[in-house]
Scaffold this motif. Structure first.
Motif, mmCIF file in Angstrom:
data_model
loop_
_atom_site.group_PDB
_atom_site.id
_atom_site.type_symbol
_atom_site.label_atom_id
_atom_site.label_comp_id
_atom_site.label_asym_id
_atom_site.label_seq_id
_atom_site.Cartn_x
_atom_site.Cartn_y
_atom_site.Cartn_z
ATOM 1 N N SER A 1 34.505 0.869 49.529
ATOM 2 C CA SER A 1 35.603 1.263 49.363
ATOM 3 C C SER A 1 35.832 2.846 49.488
ATOM 4 C CB SER A 1 36.067 0.861 47.865
ATOM 5 O OG SER A 1 35.147 1.596 46.791
ATOM 6 N N THR A 2 35.035 3.494 49.495
ATOM 7 C CA THR A 2 34.883 4.775 49.700
ATOM 8 C C THR A 2 33.496 5.427 49.960
ATOM 9 O OG1 THR A 2 35.543 7.143 48.826
ATOM 10 C CG2 THR A 2 34.708 5.569 47.264
ATOM 11 N N GLU B 1 32.146 -4.012 52.516
ATOM 12 C CA GLU B 1 32.756 -4.216 51.057
ATOM 13 C C GLU B 1 33.065 -2.671 50.708
ATOM 14 O OE1 GLU B 1 33.959 -7.031 49.536
ATOM 15 O OE2 GLU B 1 33.139 -7.967 51.521
#
Length: 285
Positions: A53-54, A51
């Protein structure tokens, strides 16, 4: 936030130049930012997650001026996108909520409700209930460690005072005494060395409080400054055995409560809140 609690917080801040209060506030905001970034990224530090994202990419320094002083913060940076704490924009609301949490931690231990109020005021959306509980534990542990720390060296001067606060106990509001001790070492540096909450200023309560200070290492006391409360005077003589001197502010309170507030500059704050040796009189009666 009630006026009496705000007066206590300001007095505590003046007692040791607010160093510990600033440090505690910085810790609170830093933990909240880290938790907010975890929610934004979708993963904790070093956590493997599909999950995500960065990734994190270090920090940038930013200062925040508050009534507790200037707070030095480290704002997390991201590899892609950016993160800017929303509380840096809505400062007035944030500061009020932050100060409320800090003062609550000194008086009765911080509650999850207070921290929830702080999170909402800061506009942070990625903080879970477990992270709020973690922050509450961190605050209580830091305040507890500060108030129970060993006292090293000699402390020739000791100021003792109490201010009455309203707190909620068992679903009702009651009045309690906040017992405060501030000591100065041989270099003239003042520190808060003790703070405790109790039902009244009875001699037994003061004696227990002073014995705890001695157990933690308070020594070399030559002069104790306080008001003329008989229970306090008796406890000082029995536990500390040092010369006692009456606080000038205590005399002013008795003669004119309103005028004394102007002199102290606090809403009835402790006698040691003003800087300088002029806080005490030469009278011992």
């Amino acid at each position: 936030m009630t006026d009496d609690r705000m007066a206590l917080l300001e007095a505590l801040q003046k007692a040791d130049d607010g160093n510990f209060l600033r440090s505690l506030a910085e810790t609170v905001l830093q933990i909240l930012m880290e938790a907010d970034v975890e929610g934004l990224i979708g993963a904790g530090r070093y956590e493997r997650s599909g999950e995500r994202s960065t990734w994190r990419n270090g920090y940038r320094d930013r200062s925040l001026d508050t009534r507790l002083g200037q707070l030095n913060l480290r704002i997390p940076k991201l590899r892609t996108g950016s993160y800017f704490p929303p509380f840096l924009e809505a400062r007035k609301t944030t500061e009020k909520a932050l100060v409320s949490v800090i003062q609550e931690a000194w008086i009765a231990g911080v509650s999850t409700r207070k921290v929830d109020d702080l999170v909402q005021a800061m506009g942070l959306s990625g903080i879970s209930k477990s992270q709020v509980s973690k922050l509450c534990k961190e605050i209580d542990e830091r305040v507890g460690a500060f108030l129970k720390r060993p006292l090293e060296g000699n402390w020739p001067y000791l100021w003792l005072d109490a201010t009455y606060l309203k707190v909620r106990e068992g679903g009702r509001i009651v009045s309690v005494a906040a017992i405060i001790a501030v000591a100065a070492n041989r270099d003239g540096r003042r520190e808060i060395v003790g703070l405790h909450i109790g039902p009244s200023e009875a001699e037994t309560f003061w004696a227990t409080f002073l014995k705890d200070l001695v157990r933690r290492g308070l020594r070399g006391v030559k002069l104790v400054i306080s008001d003329a409360h008989e229970g306090l005077k008796a406890a000082i003589q029995r536990v500390i055995g040092a010369t006692w001197q009456r606080c000038r502010v205590g005399l002013l309170r008795k003669s004119s409560a309103r005028d004394s507030l102007r002199v102290v500059g606090l809403g009835g704050g402790p006698c040691w809140a003003r800087r300088g040796a002029s806080n005490t009189s030469s009278s011992s009666a």
